[in-house]
Enzyme design. Structure first.
Site, short mmCIF file in Angstrom:
data_model
loop_
_atom_site.label_atom_id
_atom_site.label_comp_id
_atom_site.label_asym_id
_atom_site.label_seq_id
_atom_site.Cartn_x
_atom_site.Cartn_y
_atom_site.Cartn_z
N LYS A 12 108.96 19.22 24.46
CA LYS A 12 108.40 17.97 24.30
C LYS A 12 108.54 17.60 25.73
O LYS A 12 109.37 17.51 26.47
CB LYS A 12 109.34 17.27 23.42
CG LYS A 12 109.10 17.36 22.02
CD LYS A 12 110.21 16.17 21.52
CE LYS A 12 109.67 16.28 19.79
NZ LYS A 12 110.61 15.18 19.12
N ASP A 31 107.15 10.20 21.48
CA ASP A 31 108.42 10.43 21.56
C ASP A 31 108.97 10.43 22.98
O ASP A 31 108.25 10.58 23.86
CB ASP A 31 108.74 12.17 21.31
CG ASP A 31 108.63 12.30 19.61
OD1 ASP A 31 108.43 11.13 18.96
OD2 ASP A 31 108.90 13.26 19.39
N ILE A 117 113.72 22.49 22.78
CA ILE A 117 114.81 22.10 21.77
C ILE A 117 114.61 23.69 20.94
O ILE A 117 113.68 24.16 20.54
CB ILE A 117 113.93 21.14 20.73
CG1 ILE A 117 113.81 19.60 21.62
CG2 ILE A 117 114.91 20.91 19.40
CD1 ILE A 117 112.86 18.77 20.83
N TYR A 118 115.90 23.90 20.75
CA TYR A 118 116.02 25.30 20.01
C TYR A 118 115.68 25.26 18.52
O TYR A 118 116.26 23.80 17.87
CB TYR A 118 117.47 25.64 20.30
CG TYR A 118 117.85 27.22 19.85
CD1 TYR A 118 117.08 28.28 19.77
CD2 TYR A 118 118.93 27.11 18.70
CE1 TYR A 118 117.55 29.37 19.16
CE2 TYR A 118 119.15 28.20 17.99
CZ TYR A 118 118.60 29.49 18.25
OH TYR A 118 118.97 30.54 17.57
N ASP A 179 112.85 6.32 12.39
CA ASP A 179 111.51 6.92 12.38
C ASP A 179 112.09 8.34 11.22
O ASP A 179 111.51 9.23 11.33
CB ASP A 179 110.84 7.65 13.25
CG ASP A 179 109.49 8.10 12.90
OD1 ASP A 179 108.93 7.36 12.06
OD2 ASP A 179 108.98 9.19 13.74
N GLU A 184 115.93 17.25 7.00
CA GLU A 184 115.90 18.37 6.59
C GLU A 184 117.23 18.95 6.30
O GLU A 184 118.24 18.42 6.81
CB GLU A 184 115.35 19.41 7.81
CG GLU A 184 114.01 19.33 8.04
CD GLU A 184 113.26 17.99 8.41
OE1 GLU A 184 112.21 17.70 8.40
OE2 GLU A 184 114.16 17.23 9.29
N ASP A 194 114.33 16.07 15.36
CA ASP A 194 113.53 15.19 15.54
C ASP A 194 113.87 13.83 16.04
O ASP A 194 113.68 12.83 15.05
CB ASP A 194 112.38 15.24 14.31
CG ASP A 194 110.97 14.58 14.79
OD1 ASP A 194 110.73 14.30 15.87
OD2 ASP A 194 110.14 14.47 14.00
#
Length: 286
Positions: A12, A31, A117-118, A179, A184, A194
């Site tokens: 990102k 973001d 981000i893994y 948001d 998940e 996220d």
């Protein structure tokens, strides 16, 4: 992206400077890259071990990304001639909202901040949040007007899942991530991925992010014990110390740090409200 050791990561890039204030709804704007790193440390400190590993990096769009990327990655980049026979490299990437009309470019040397981000391995199940917003200014969700909304969920959802979502609400409220329209799960436990829509406006606290807590008046006893450890400025001070070796330190501004501490006090007040209503039975050992 796939790294040389075959680990899969999401990159990102930076869209805004750290001190920009995002006006409008809580989910407004793009973001904020360092919010993802801060969320990782916050999850670790609060013992919410459901956040993916995130690290900040400064990368060169030409030498680190374009020259080493495959054709699929290169096709998500643009190159335009600059002054003195230089070239400007820009990236729009591949994601749900990515498009060629909105690119992010490096500085005069083609360097850019971003975070890796893994990607959590294994199968993730995506579920709609019971506290999802409508994302329409003229239409409110049922939970926004019904303070008894949680009663309808208790018969449909196991207590452990409800407690997970209340933990998530506390986590999101501290960083002002409004948001979380879906969540998940991996092996039936909620994972916190996220988190980039956090830290939009340091001066504004959207209390409705805490709706799962003040509507259900349930909380893990371990979460409550953990939160009380970090009163008096300890929370942001500890995260600041832990993140000092990150390439993008400092991750957030002092105004945002004060916002986190202010919201922690609000969480304490909401728990006191629930204790007045429900007593000690609001705390669960699950």
């Amino acid at each position: 992206m796939r790294l040389s050791n075959q680990q899969k990561v999401i990159f990102k890039p930076q869209w805004y400077p750290r001190d920009i204030v995002i006006d409008g709804p809580v989910y407004g704007g793009k973001d904020r890259h360092t919010a993802e790193v801060y969320a990782f440390y916050l999850g670790a400190v609060l013992d919410f071990r459901w956040t993916p590993i995130v690290v900040g990096r400064v990368v060169n769009l030409k030498t680190d990304i374009y020259d080493r990327g495959d054709s699929e990655l290169q096709n998500t980049m643009t190159i335009t001639p600059g002054e003195n026979e230089t070239e400007q490299y820009c990236l729009f990437g591949k994601c749900h909202y990515c498009n060629e009309e909105e690119t992010v470019c490096g500085d005069e040397n083609n360097n850019i901040e971003g975070v890796l981000i893994y990607i959590i391995p294994g199968q993730l199940a995506k579920r709609r949040s019971p506290w999802q917003r409508t994302y329409k200014e003229d239409k409110r969700a049922p939970w926004e007007d019904d303070m008894n909304y949680c009663k309808s969920l208790k018969g449909k959802m196991e207590n452990i899942r409800l407690l997970d979502l209340i933990d998530v609400a506390i986590f999101d409220y501290l960083i002002q991530n409004g948001d979380r329209h879906h969540y998940e799960t991996r092996e039936e436990r909620v994972v916190l991925i996220d988190n980039g829509k956090a830290f939009g406006n340091p001066n504004k606290d959207h209390l409705d992010i805490l709706a799962p807590l003040y509507q259900c008046c349930l909380l893990r006893a371990s979460t409550w014990e953990r939160l009380q450890v970090f009163s008096g400025g300890v929370l942001t001070e500890l995260i600041d110390r832990l993140s000092k070796n990150d390439a993008l330190y400092p991750l957030i501004t002092d105004k945002h740090k004060r916002g986190v501490e202010r919201r922690l006090l609000v969480i304490f007040a909401v728990v006191e409200y629930c204790m007045d209503r429900e007593g000690e039975k609001m705390f669960k050992n699950l």
